[in-house]
Design a protein around this motif. Structure first.
Motif, mmCIF file in Angstrom:
data_model
loop_
_atom_site.group_PDB
_atom_site.id
_atom_site.type_symbol
_atom_site.label_atom_id
_atom_site.label_comp_id
_atom_site.label_asym_id
_atom_site.label_seq_id
_atom_site.Cartn_x
_atom_site.Cartn_y
_atom_site.Cartn_z
ATOM 1 N N ASN A 131 0.820 -1.202 0.000
ATOM 2 C CA ASN A 131 0.000 0.000 0.000
ATOM 3 C C ASN A 131 0.862 1.263 0.000
ATOM 4 O O ASN A 131 0.523 2.262 -0.635
ATOM 5 C CB ASN A 131 -0.920 -0.001 1.214
ATOM 6 C CG ASN A 131 -1.849 1.189 1.234
ATOM 7 O OD1 ASN A 131 -2.554 1.456 0.278
ATOM 8 N ND2 ASN A 131 -1.837 1.919 2.343
ATOM 9 N N ARG A 132 1.977 1.179 0.698
ATOM 10 C CA ARG A 132 2.919 2.307 0.740
ATOM 11 C C ARG A 132 3.435 2.643 -0.658
ATOM 12 O O ARG A 132 3.617 3.805 -1.011
ATOM 13 C CB ARG A 132 4.066 1.927 1.671
ATOM 14 C CG ARG A 132 5.387 2.614 1.422
ATOM 15 C CD ARG A 132 5.469 3.947 2.098
ATOM 16 N NE ARG A 132 6.828 4.418 2.129
ATOM 17 C CZ ARG A 132 7.464 4.979 1.102
ATOM 18 N NH1 ARG A 132 6.846 5.138 -0.042
ATOM 19 N NH2 ARG A 132 8.719 5.379 1.216
ATOM 20 N N HIS A 133 3.646 1.626 -1.471
ATOM 21 C CA HIS A 133 4.152 1.839 -2.834
ATOM 22 C C HIS A 133 3.031 1.764 -3.871
ATOM 23 O O HIS A 133 3.312 1.680 -5.062
ATOM 24 C CB HIS A 133 5.233 0.815 -3.152
ATOM 25 C CG HIS A 133 6.473 0.981 -2.316
ATOM 26 N ND1 HIS A 133 7.462 1.882 -2.638
ATOM 27 C CD2 HIS A 133 6.851 0.387 -1.160
ATOM 28 C CE1 HIS A 133 8.424 1.825 -1.721
ATOM 29 N NE2 HIS A 133 8.079 0.931 -0.814
ATOM 30 N N GLN A 134 1.775 1.733 -3.391
ATOM 31 C CA GLN A 134 0.601 1.796 -4.264
ATOM 32 C C GLN A 134 0.558 0.646 -5.272
ATOM 33 O O GLN A 134 0.261 0.838 -6.445
ATOM 34 C CB GLN A 134 0.543 3.148 -4.988
ATOM 35 C CG GLN A 134 0.418 4.329 -4.044
ATOM 36 C CD GLN A 134 0.322 5.664 -4.767
ATOM 37 O OE1 GLN A 134 0.539 5.743 -5.964
ATOM 38 N NE2 GLN A 134 -0.030 6.708 -4.029
ATOM 39 N N PHE A 135 0.883 -0.561 -4.807
ATOM 40 C CA PHE A 135 0.747 -1.736 -5.660
ATOM 41 C C PHE A 135 -0.726 -2.118 -5.769
ATOM 42 O O PHE A 135 -1.509 -1.923 -4.845
ATOM 43 C CB PHE A 135 1.541 -2.915 -5.094
ATOM 44 C CG PHE A 135 3.028 -2.706 -5.165
ATOM 45 C CD1 PHE A 135 3.588 -1.910 -6.150
ATOM 46 C CD2 PHE A 135 3.868 -3.310 -4.246
ATOM 47 C CE1 PHE A 135 4.962 -1.721 -6.221
ATOM 48 C CE2 PHE A 135 5.240 -3.123 -4.297
ATOM 49 C CZ PHE A 135 5.789 -2.324 -5.290
ATOM 50 N N ARG A 136 -1.095 -2.701 -6.876
ATOM 51 C CA ARG A 136 -2.505 -2.972 -7.144
ATOM 52 C C ARG A 136 -3.094 -4.023 -6.206
ATOM 53 O O ARG A 136 -4.279 -3.996 -5.902
ATOM 54 C CB ARG A 136 -2.675 -3.431 -8.590
ATOM 55 C CG ARG A 136 -2.359 -2.353 -9.621
ATOM 56 C CD ARG A 136 -2.594 -2.863 -11.017
ATOM 57 N NE ARG A 136 -2.337 -1.828 -12.021
ATOM 58 C CZ ARG A 136 -2.443 -2.026 -13.326
ATOM 59 N NH1 ARG A 136 -2.792 -3.226 -13.788
ATOM 60 N NH2 ARG A 136 -2.192 -1.041 -14.169
ATOM 61 N N TYR A 137 -2.279 -4.970 -5.770
ATOM 62 C CA TYR A 137 -2.820 -6.069 -4.966
ATOM 63 C C TYR A 137 -2.890 -5.735 -3.478
ATOM 64 O O TYR A 137 -3.244 -6.596 -2.670
ATOM 65 C CB TYR A 137 -1.992 -7.349 -5.165
ATOM 66 C CG TYR A 137 -0.519 -7.198 -4.874
ATOM 67 C CD1 TYR A 137 -0.025 -7.271 -3.580
ATOM 68 C CD2 TYR A 137 0.396 -7.002 -5.905
ATOM 69 C CE1 TYR A 137 1.316 -7.147 -3.307
ATOM 70 C CE2 TYR A 137 1.742 -6.875 -5.643
ATOM 71 C CZ TYR A 137 2.202 -6.952 -4.352
ATOM 72 O OH TYR A 137 3.548 -6.824 -4.096
ATOM 73 N N ALA A 138 -2.554 -4.516 -3.084
ATOM 74 C CA ALA A 138 -2.628 -4.132 -1.672
ATOM 75 C C ALA A 138 -4.046 -4.281 -1.103
ATOM 76 O O ALA A 138 -4.224 -4.841 -0.015
ATOM 77 C CB ALA A 138 -2.119 -2.706 -1.484
ATOM 78 N N PRO A 139 -5.092 -3.803 -1.809
ATOM 79 C CA PRO A 139 -6.453 -4.003 -1.271
ATOM 80 C C PRO A 139 -6.840 -5.474 -1.153
ATOM 81 O O PRO A 139 -7.608 -5.840 -0.259
ATOM 82 C CB PRO A 139 -7.342 -3.273 -2.291
ATOM 83 C CG PRO A 139 -6.445 -2.272 -2.941
ATOM 84 C CD PRO A 139 -5.110 -2.948 -3.009
ATOM 85 N N ILE A 140 -6.306 -6.314 -2.045
ATOM 86 C CA ILE A 140 -6.622 -7.746 -1.982
ATOM 87 C C ILE A 140 -6.061 -8.349 -0.701
ATOM 88 O O ILE A 140 -6.730 -9.135 -0.015
ATOM 89 C CB ILE A 140 -6.067 -8.472 -3.215
ATOM 90 C CG1 ILE A 140 -6.721 -7.922 -4.488
ATOM 91 C CG2 ILE A 140 -6.294 -9.983 -3.102
ATOM 92 C CD1 ILE A 140 -6.189 -8.542 -5.760
ATOM 93 N N LEU A 141 -4.824 -8.002 -0.365
ATOM 94 C CA LEU A 141 -4.233 -8.488 0.884
ATOM 95 C C LEU A 141 -5.023 -7.988 2.088
ATOM 96 O O LEU A 141 -5.211 -8.721 3.065
ATOM 97 C CB LEU A 141 -2.779 -8.032 0.980
ATOM 98 C CG LEU A 141 -1.774 -8.734 0.067
ATOM 99 C CD1 LEU A 141 -0.402 -8.088 0.188
ATOM 100 C CD2 LEU A 141 -1.695 -10.221 0.396
#
Length: 213
Positions: free
Chosen positions: A149-159
């Motif tokens: 989330n800190r680096h705004q990766f797409r799968y952050a909300p999935i985790l």
């Protein structure tokens, strides 16, 4: 004017609920509650549910670190120094999670040697201060999720969704009187830790949603 003020009240409540800092404070509070229970030798504080599993002291510390990291994710955006601190705070949960998993693989931590599970109570003979291997996995995923989330990766909300769902399932197991939903050969996740992971997942999702908005 009174009508406008009335309409603003629900908006203000929504802002509090969807505020990353709100969930970060709750995570830190869960960690402090667990540490206070050990410091005061209060089994009620470390179990919440009578005759259930105690939260490990290291788990309580990790929740405090995760809560501070989540807080800095929102309030340290404009200062790179806070972002560095945020990343540093994610190192202990990730490393300790991996460490516990490695020792669990060789059968040296988190193992219940004798247990008896009844409908009205649970007896566990296991290290009171040890971390559940399931908690280790969730701590690792939470650290990875906050970093993503800190680096705004797409799968952050999935985790975030996976972590919150895991916490909700563990809590549901306690409410149904059967906390061994994930297997009966390992120390279960404590109720307090389950609440912590649920809040961590929600806070992480709110942070990702806030950042995308």
């Amino acid at each position: 004017m009174m009508k406008d003020a009335h309409n603003q009240e629900p908006d203000q409540k929504r802002q509090i609920i969807y505020h990353t800092g709100f969930w970060a404070v709750m995570i830190v509070g869960i960690g402090i509650l667990g540490l206070s229970g050990w410091a005061l030798s209060s089994r009620t504080l470390v179990t919440i549910i009578p005759d259930s599993v105690t939260i490990a002291p290291i788990s309580a510390v990790l929740f405090i670190l995760l809560g501070i990291s989540l807080y800095l994710a929102e309030y340290g955006i404009r200062d790179p120094r806070f972002l560095i601190i945020q990343d540093v705070l994610l190192i202990p949960p990730a490393l300790i999670g991996i460490w516990v998993l490695l020792f669990s693989a060789i059968g040296r931590t988190g193992v219940i040697h004798i247990y008896s599970h009844a409908s009205d109570q649970i007896f566990l003979i296991a290290p009171e201060s040890s971390m559940s291997p399931v908690s280790a996995v969730l701590f690792l995923l939470t650290a990875l999720g906050l970093y993503a989330n800190r680096h705004q990766f797409r799968y952050a909300p999935i985790l975030a969704i996976l972590i919150s769902c895991a916490g909700a399932i563990l809590i549901l197991g306690y409410l149904l009187g059967n906390p061994f939903l994930y297997g009966m050969s390992m120390k279960p996740v404590s109720f307090l830790s389950a609440c912590g992971f649920l809040v961590c997942g929600i806070g992480q999702w709110v942070s990702a949603h806030h950042g995308s908005g």
